[in-house]
Write an enzyme that holds these catalytic residues in place. Structure first.
Site, PDB file in Angstrom:
ATOM      1  N   LYS A  35       0.834  -1.202   0.000  1.00 57.76           N
ATOM      2  CA  LYS A  35       0.000   0.000   0.000  1.00 57.76           C
ATOM      3  C   LYS A  35       0.876   1.263   0.000  1.00 57.76           C
ATOM      4  O   LYS A  35       0.665   2.188  -0.780  1.00 57.76           O
ATOM      5  CB  LYS A  35      -0.842  -0.004   1.283  1.00 57.76           C
ATOM      6  N   GLU A 151     -15.789   8.964  12.616  1.00 57.89           N
ATOM      7  CA  GLU A 151     -15.856   9.382  11.220  1.00 57.89           C
ATOM      8  C   GLU A 151     -17.187   8.928  10.617  1.00 57.89           C
ATOM      9  O   GLU A 151     -17.613   7.805  10.857  1.00 57.89           O
ATOM     10  CB  GLU A 151     -14.676   8.770  10.456  1.00 57.89           C
ATOM     11  N   ARG A 154     -19.114   8.469   3.864  1.00 59.56           N
ATOM     12  CA  ARG A 154     -19.710   7.355   3.116  1.00 59.56           C
ATOM     13  C   ARG A 154     -18.720   6.932   2.056  1.00 59.56           C
ATOM     14  O   ARG A 154     -18.271   7.775   1.261  1.00 59.56           O
ATOM     15  CB  ARG A 154     -20.986   7.809   2.387  1.00 59.56           C
ATOM     16  N   ASN A 211     -25.116   4.777  12.779  1.00 58.59           N
ATOM     17  CA  ASN A 211     -25.078   3.675  11.810  1.00 58.59           C
ATOM     18  C   ASN A 211     -26.249   2.713  12.002  1.00 58.59           C
ATOM     19  O   ASN A 211     -26.828   2.225  11.032  1.00 58.59           O
ATOM     20  CB  ASN A 211     -23.744   2.917  11.904  1.00 58.59           C
ATOM     21  N   LEU A 253     -33.920   5.449   1.647  1.00 64.17           N
ATOM     22  CA  LEU A 253     -35.225   4.828   1.460  1.00 64.17           C
ATOM     23  C   LEU A 253     -35.268   4.080   0.127  1.00 64.17           C
ATOM     24  O   LEU A 253     -36.333   3.900  -0.442  1.00 64.17           O
ATOM     25  CB  LEU A 253     -36.338   5.876   1.525  1.00 64.17           C
ATOM     26  N   CYS A 263     -19.205  -1.522   7.388  1.00 61.00           N
ATOM     27  CA  CYS A 263     -19.667  -0.819   8.592  1.00 61.00           C
ATOM     28  C   CYS A 263     -21.011  -1.306   9.129  1.00 61.00           C
ATOM     29  O   CYS A 263     -21.079  -1.802  10.250  1.00 61.00           O
ATOM     30  CB  CYS A 263     -19.732   0.682   8.317  1.00 61.00           C
ATOM     31  N   LYS A 266     -21.316  -4.920  10.720  1.00 62.78           N
ATOM     32  CA  LYS A 266     -20.542  -5.127  11.959  1.00 62.78           C
ATOM     33  C   LYS A 266     -20.966  -4.148  13.061  1.00 62.78           C
ATOM     34  O   LYS A 266     -20.993  -4.497  14.236  1.00 62.78           O
ATOM     35  CB  LYS A 266     -19.035  -5.050  11.681  1.00 62.78           C
ATOM     36  N   LYS A 323     -21.513  -1.051  -2.889  1.00 57.53           N
ATOM     37  CA  LYS A 323     -22.272   0.118  -3.318  1.00 57.53           C
ATOM     38  C   LYS A 323     -21.515   0.771  -4.465  1.00 57.53           C
ATOM     39  O   LYS A 323     -20.371   0.382  -4.753  1.00 57.53           O
ATOM     40  CB  LYS A 323     -22.491   1.092  -2.157  1.00 57.53           C
TER      41      LYS A 323
HETATM   42  P1  NAD Z   1      -9.322  -0.568   6.249  1.00 59.02           P
HETATM   43  O1  NAD Z   1      -9.241  -2.018   6.525  1.00 59.02           O
HETATM   44  O2  NAD Z   1      -9.597  -0.092   4.862  1.00 59.02           O
HETATM   45  O3  NAD Z   1      -7.962   0.141   6.704  1.00 59.02           O
HETATM   46  C1  NAD Z   1      -7.282  -0.152   7.884  1.00 59.02           C
HETATM   47  C2  NAD Z   1      -5.790   0.042   7.606  1.00 59.02           C
HETATM   48  O4  NAD Z   1      -5.086  -0.052   8.844  1.00 59.02           O
HETATM   49  C3  NAD Z   1      -5.199  -1.025   6.688  1.00 59.02           C
HETATM   50  O5  NAD Z   1      -4.547  -0.407   5.596  1.00 59.02           O
HETATM   51  C4  NAD Z   1      -4.202  -1.770   7.582  1.00 59.02           C
HETATM   52  O6  NAD Z   1      -3.068  -2.233   6.872  1.00 59.02           O
HETATM   53  C5  NAD Z   1      -3.838  -0.677   8.583  1.00 59.02           C
HETATM   54  N1  NAD Z   1      -3.278  -1.182   9.847  1.00 59.02           N
HETATM   55  C6  NAD Z   1      -3.778  -2.145  10.658  1.00 59.02           C
HETATM   56  N2  NAD Z   1      -2.949  -2.327  11.715  1.00 59.02           N
HETATM   57  C7  NAD Z   1      -1.934  -1.443  11.581  1.00 59.02           C
HETATM   58  C8  NAD Z   1      -0.768  -1.141  12.338  1.00 59.02           C
HETATM   59  N3  NAD Z   1      -0.477  -1.809  13.467  1.00 59.02           N
HETATM   60  N4  NAD Z   1       0.059  -0.173  11.889  1.00 59.02           N
HETATM   61  C9  NAD Z   1      -0.193   0.489  10.733  1.00 59.02           C
HETATM   62  N5  NAD Z   1      -1.289   0.240   9.975  1.00 59.02           N
HETATM   63  C10 NAD Z   1      -2.148  -0.716  10.388  1.00 59.02           C
HETATM   64  O7  NAD Z   1     -10.411   0.008   7.255  1.00 59.02           O
HETATM   65  P2  NAD Z   1     -11.378   1.275   7.039  1.00 59.02           P
HETATM   66  O8  NAD Z   1     -12.528   0.906   6.200  1.00 59.02           O
HETATM   67  O9  NAD Z   1     -10.565   2.463   6.697  1.00 59.02           O
HETATM   68  O10 NAD Z   1     -11.943   1.435   8.530  1.00 59.02           O
HETATM   69  C11 NAD Z   1     -11.126   1.877   9.587  1.00 59.02           C
HETATM   70  C12 NAD Z   1     -12.000   2.185  10.779  1.00 59.02           C
HETATM   71  O11 NAD Z   1     -12.902   3.264  10.469  1.00 59.02           O
HETATM   72  C13 NAD Z   1     -12.899   1.030  11.231  1.00 59.02           C
HETATM   73  O12 NAD Z   1     -13.027   1.079  12.618  1.00 59.02           O
HETATM   74  C14 NAD Z   1     -14.229   1.343  10.570  1.00 59.02           C
HETATM   75  O13 NAD Z   1     -15.316   0.779  11.254  1.00 59.02           O
HETATM   76  C15 NAD Z   1     -14.248   2.852  10.663  1.00 59.02           C
HETATM   77  N6  NAD Z   1     -15.064   3.518   9.644  1.00 59.02           N
HETATM   78  C16 NAD Z   1     -15.065   3.063   8.380  1.00 59.02           C
HETATM   79  C17 NAD Z   1     -15.819   3.726   7.412  1.00 59.02           C
HETATM   80  C18 NAD Z   1     -15.846   3.229   6.005  1.00 59.02           C
HETATM   81  O14 NAD Z   1     -16.726   3.651   5.250  1.00 59.02           O
HETATM   82  N7  NAD Z   1     -14.951   2.356   5.592  1.00 59.02           N
HETATM   83  C19 NAD Z   1     -16.556   4.872   7.761  1.00 59.02           C
HETATM   84  C20 NAD Z   1     -16.497   5.331   9.073  1.00 59.02           C
HETATM   85  C21 NAD Z   1     -15.749   4.641  10.013  1.00 59.02           C
END
Ligand code: NAD
Length: 440
Positions: A35, A151, A154, A211, A253, A263, A266, A323
């Site tokens: 990445k 956060e 969307r 959520n 809707l 999200c 879970k 989506k």
């Molecule tokens: P994701 O899986 O896309 O990204 C998480 C990143 O963290 C990965 O790139 C992973 O390699 C990195 N990571 C994990 N452990 C690490 C470490 N020890 N050191 C460095 N990097 C590390 O997850 P996401 O979708 O971005 O979601 C992150 C959080 O935000 C979750 O809690 C999720 O519920 C929340 N969230 C997500 C969304 C969404 O739409 N995806 C919206 C709001 C909140």
């Protein structure tokens, strides 16, 4: 301000790019070296609308840099964001191992007062728990605060949502951390974005309650769609009629194949689990979750009811992503539909404008990947629309019909107008689109 964002996934990367756009100096840290390499080469590691140009811009301005080294990344940072994954465990509780590991790694790197901001979605109580973990891992007593800053972006509109949030929620008891967070978000607050300053518990619960409420709207409308089919009513018209009431609002809707993504599934389960651990029952959220599971299964049954036994038939599936405007496949309803059809003996040809590469990683060679909708429809006994990509609204129906073995469209996103599709000689089935004929 000098900021570090740990975790460069959907939330972390958008946060990093959005804060650079707001004028801050940002370092993104991720343990995934593939990445980080892509990012250093100005390439987004996943598809999110408008993200790559923003990354490129700030890699060039120098306001955005990336590293795999947490120690290097957090050196001299005034604010450290945590945005790592918080996936569900099998009992619905949250796996906090990623976030706890990061907290333990941050501890030894702290040298002066630092604000650690958690953006990951976490159960109530986690912000205070992170404080304890970090304090246990500092080399010497050092001042810091941990702030909950959930956060709400969307996926698919993440860049826009980050830059134009409906609200900013800051959960901390520390006046110093509050001041620093206000300074950080000043460019947003100048635009009159509402700010909610509260304690960590309230901030954490705002995220889950939001959520769960949105997921409830989806399960609600999906059940109303089932009723529409039974009584001969038209769901999009019912939804429009409801949504024009400003107390209800038109968003969320749209009936469909059930909610997916990383999200809602879970987070609803985590909220149910959290409530139970306090001896409380959230009956509505439990029903939301149960309805979603039932609706997803019902989609497969619906396809089979319309198409007959799928064995030996070719089916074109339009959309892999959970989506539109993302390539995220996590908990995508399309995947469970495809798996069900494969098990029933169908051959699957898939199209998705952005998620074919991601799909290959999950489905391997079990399906045929097609570069356009018409190639996907070749010899198909039905087209099933599973993701609401805009381009599927503009299908050339005459061309499509020439490709297919049988002219059937099953539109699980209600993208098309039934009368128009039927006028082109298709058998068309949407969601909740009753015949509008009077039933006895
Ligand atoms: P994701 O899986 O896309 O990204 C998480 C990143 O963290 C990965 O790139 C992973 O390699 C990195 N990571 C994990 N452990 C690490 C470490 N020890 N050191 C460095 N990097 C590390 O997850 P996401 O979708 O971005 O979601 C992150 C959080 O935000 C979750 O809690 C999720 O519920 C929340 N969230 C997500 C969304 C969404 O739409 N995806 C919206 C709001 C909140």
């Amino acid at each position: 301000m000098k900021i570090t964002v740990i975790g460069c996934g959907y939330v972390g990367l958008v946060t990093a790019a959005g804060l650079a756009e707001a004028g801050h100096w940002v370092t993104g840290v991720d343990r995934d070296s593939l990445k980080i390499n892509k990012l250093r080469h100005q390439e987004a590691p996943f598809y999110e609308k408008d993200l790559e140009p923003l990354l490129r811009r700030h890699l060039k301005t120098g306001r955005l840099t990336f590293t795999t080294s947490l120690a290097l990344g957090v050196a001299n940072a005034q604010i450290i964001f945590i945005a790592v994954g918080t996936p569900a465990l099998s009992d619905g509780s949250v796996d906090l191992s990623q976030i706890e590991t990061v907290a333990a790694q941050i501890g030894p790197q702290l040298h002066g007062y630092t604000v650690i901001v958690n953006k990951s979605t976490v159960p109530v109580g986690t912000t205070r728990r992170l404080e304890t973990i970090i304090a246990q891992h500092t080399c010497r007593p050092v001042p810091f605060d941990v702030v909950s800053n959930p956060e709400f972006l969307r996926e698919g509109n993440a860049v826009y949502d980050f830059i134009n949030p409906d609200r900013i929620v800051i959960g901390t008891d520390s006046p110093q951390a509050r001041r620093i967070m206000e300074e950080l978000y000043r460019p947003f607050l100048k635009k009159k974005v509402p700010l909610i300053q509260t304690n960590p518990e309230t901030a954490e619960l705002i995220k889950y309650a939001s959520n769960a409420f949105l997921a409830t709207k989806i399960s609600f409308i999906n059940e109303i769609a089932e009723l529409c089919e039974a009584v001969g009513a038209d769901l999009p018209t019912v939804a429009r009629g409801m949504g024009l009431d400003h107390r209800i609002g038109p968003e969320f809707l749209s009936a469909g194949p059930g909610y997916g993504g990383s999200c809602f599934p879970k987070d609803t389960k985590a909220l149910i689990h959290l409530a139970r651990s306090y001896g409380k029952q959230l009956s509505i959220v439990e029903a939301t979750d149960a309805v979603n599971t039932r609706i997803q299964k019902a989609m497969l049954a619906k396809i089979i009811r319309i198409l007959g036994p799928p064995a030996g038939k070719t089916i074109a599936v339009y959309g892999l992503a959970f989506k539109a405007n993302t390539d995220d496949l996590r908990e995508s309803p399309a995947l469970s539909i495809i798996e069900g059809l494969l098990q029933a003996g169908a051959r699957i040809r898939v199209h998705d404008p952005k998620a074919l590469a991601a799909g290959r990683k999950v489905l391997g060679d079990k399906v045929t990947y097609c570069a356009d909708e018409y190639t996907a429809a070749q010899d198909a006994s039905a087209v099933v629309i599973t993701t609401e990509w805009e381009q599927y609204r503009r299908l050339d129906l005459d061309l499509l019909k020439t490709k297919m073995a049988q002219a059937i469209i099953i539109d699980l996103r209600n993208l098309l107008t039934p009368e128009q599709v039927r006028a082109h000689g298709f058998l068309y089935e949407g969601i909740g689109r009753g015949s509008k004929q009077k039933v006895g």
